[in-house]
Design a protein around this motif. Sequence first.
Motif, PDB file in Angstrom:
ATOM      1  N   GLU A 226       0.799  -1.224   0.000  1.00 36.08           N
ATOM      2  CA  GLU A 226       0.000   0.000   0.000  1.00 36.08           C
ATOM      3  C   GLU A 226       0.830   1.270   0.000  1.00 36.08           C
TER       4      GLU A 226
ATOM      5  N   TYR B 245       0.559   3.197  -3.231  1.00 35.20           N
ATOM      6  CA  TYR B 245      -0.790   3.451  -3.730  1.00 35.20           C
ATOM      7  C   TYR B 245      -1.304   4.791  -3.227  1.00 35.20           C
TER       8      TYR B 245
ATOM      9  N   PRO C 181      -4.973   7.306  -3.526  1.00 36.93           N
ATOM     10  CA  PRO C 181      -6.372   7.259  -3.971  1.00 36.93           C
ATOM     11  C   PRO C 181      -6.573   8.081  -5.232  1.00 36.93           C
TER      12      PRO C 181
ATOM     13  N   ARG D  21      -6.090  -1.500  -2.970  1.00 35.20           N
ATOM     14  CA  ARG D  21      -7.022  -0.418  -2.678  1.00 35.20           C
ATOM     15  C   ARG D  21      -7.916  -0.730  -1.480  1.00 35.20           C
TER      16      ARG D  21
END
Length: 758
Positions: free
Chosen positions: A150, A153, A155, A414
């Motif tokens: 994560e 990553y 959003p 996600r």
Amino acid sequence: MTSASDDPFGQLTEEAEFFDVPAGGMEEILPPFEAGLVMAAGRALATLAYRDAVAFGDEPFTRDAPAAAGTVLALLPEACDRLDRGFRASAARALWDLADDLAAGLAPIPRCAAEEWALSRMLEAAPAMFAATDEELRALGVSVPGHPDESGYRPPYWEEAWQLFVEGAKYSISEAQPAAGSQEDAEDGGVPEEPAGGWDAPRYWFSPYSFVRPRDVERGHPDWAQWYLDGGALAAPEPLTGERATELLCLDGVPRQGSGSLDGDEQDAAEGERGYFGDGRDAVLTPLAAQLLAAAADQVAEAGWHDLFHYGDRVFERPEDEDDEPWLYDDSFLATLPPLCDGQGAAWRLAMVGAVENLADDLRAGRTPNAGCTAEELALHLIVGQAKMLVDLLDDEDYAQQLGLPTADQISVRHRAFDLVLEYYLQDFDVLMHYESDLSEVVTDPEHPANLQLGIGDLRPRAWFAPFGNTRPRPPRTWEPWLLDRLSRADPDAFFASAPALTGDQEAPAVDVPATELPSGLRQEFETFAGLAQRRFFDEPTAIHMANTLERLLTLFFSTPSLAPHGIWPLNPRASAVHAGWLLVDRNFCLRGLNSTWRLSADRTDSQARVWACELLLDCANYALANYHRQPGAYLRGTTPPAPLDPGLADTLEERLRVLSRDMTTAGTLHHRMTFLGLSPLRLAQAAILPEPMITAWLAGAPASPSQLIRCAPALQMSEDTLLDTVAGKRDRHYWPLPEPAPDRLGRPAPKPPSDQP
């Protein structure tokens, strides 16, 4: 979705050089994942738009009709409400066309006004598609992020997509161009005048822009849509059934559940800070992520309940060396809290587990887990930490099935971007300073220079449940019957270690409750008068309100018809107000007592105001008793002298004054805060793990023991210091506001409106 086209802007014509059209790579405007979500939103909206076109046909669209809820037609401008089925089907086609552009790797540049409307709706709906499962998104051609962890990553971010709208595009349609002729003719006024509705009115919606190649007019509708328009069943491409599209887009007209504890203004601010398309929930917290966090919260809460019943009010003792008992830190809720919390009582611990449950409730109800106080901030840290460990354990298929969760290999990045949850839903990470020994002096002293410089605030556990300034208080929790049953059977020696007076006698009511019953309304008028005496400024409305309250206060204090204040104090020096009418005081707001002349004033502390009000009442009561037989007209020839007063009235007034003189700062603060939160004495007693008669006695004016009173602070969502200050007669005006006087001024009373009676 296919790979990006070699030229995502290849549909532009030579005239594009006269417009501010976007340029560069498609990934700079809509990266693959964002583009896929916009495409999926277009597919979902088109599915429902075709459904609406058939359902409503050529009938006018009535927006306040029950059938209008949850329709795409409600997203069209009102000017489109009376247009026919063909127009509505073409609007649905505009949504599908733009989705096709994205699927082909083209930039979704609107080619007409209808597509401008369609793209704006798609961009607004795209965050909602984040709630689709990975399987659904892949079936729609969306490139689901596949980062190994994560940390890489982020959003989706949508702001850059708005540059796809070309300013002044509506003026490029053929209807807005000069009639055929020379350039000189155009300069002489050949340009058509813009119509009343503008060149983007519905009648021009499908006129193509000149700087982009027009769509093929023979293309028709998608096969599945044409089949539906011709009378067949609605069979949109899987997985976008009409029901699933409606569920994802949330077009049913029901507002979202809210954003946890943020107040309305703060939610608006959060939306402004986190992007154009909402508060970030759909872009950070997927339904699966919420499910994982809720499962983790349940595990944290389970450990908390175990420790609560085991330790009660007793101090949690940590081993000197963590390596001596490593199991303690794996299974204990109290061990995960900062060491500063080891001595907190059972009521505090109950509220701390309640903070975990509050966030779990938010997650299960579809609300954003915005932490509203320090306790909830730490609770979210604990939940996220547990969720990370939980994902690692989901490699075991049996364990995953037991929890109703997918296995770890089915959870894409996600759904496990838990650090982003902390980043989005916490106001700061200051509470973690408690775990740093070098910072302990800073976080435990609100007056420490570094604390003041950094704006950290009061991070002591005693203030953890006071809501932040930009959040609203939580509704009080209703504890489950099993929990209340366990608490009722708890060991008193453990659960009342911090309040030993309750051990073995939990049902004993508090003592020293006033026995004298005051006349109805007397206490309220006294509290209003004392509250007005605490206002910072003694302006004219405050003075008039005080004078009015004083007359009512004296009337109720005497509670004898023959001893009315307006008959005792002479009329001649009295002042009058426009709205309040005649006052009991003179124009200087003074009233004569037996020994002193009292001038109304303000700017007192709560304790000072009560003492002053009682002294004023005593002196004015003595004046009234001494001058009762000297009322106007009492000795005029032919008049009847006043009837003798009750011989016991003086003793009655003395007893009433004794009751009024009690310090009600604690009782008033409790009453107002409980009323504000909707908290009954029983529910406060349950949350504080105290007998209900004790709470009732405090509300009646009985003195409160500090060690017992602070047990109420978490349930009242107040700092323990603020609550303890009430014992010393200090009133916090945030938790118990002062009376607000109505506008008024000195002057001749306004005439009364005419009576309806003949």
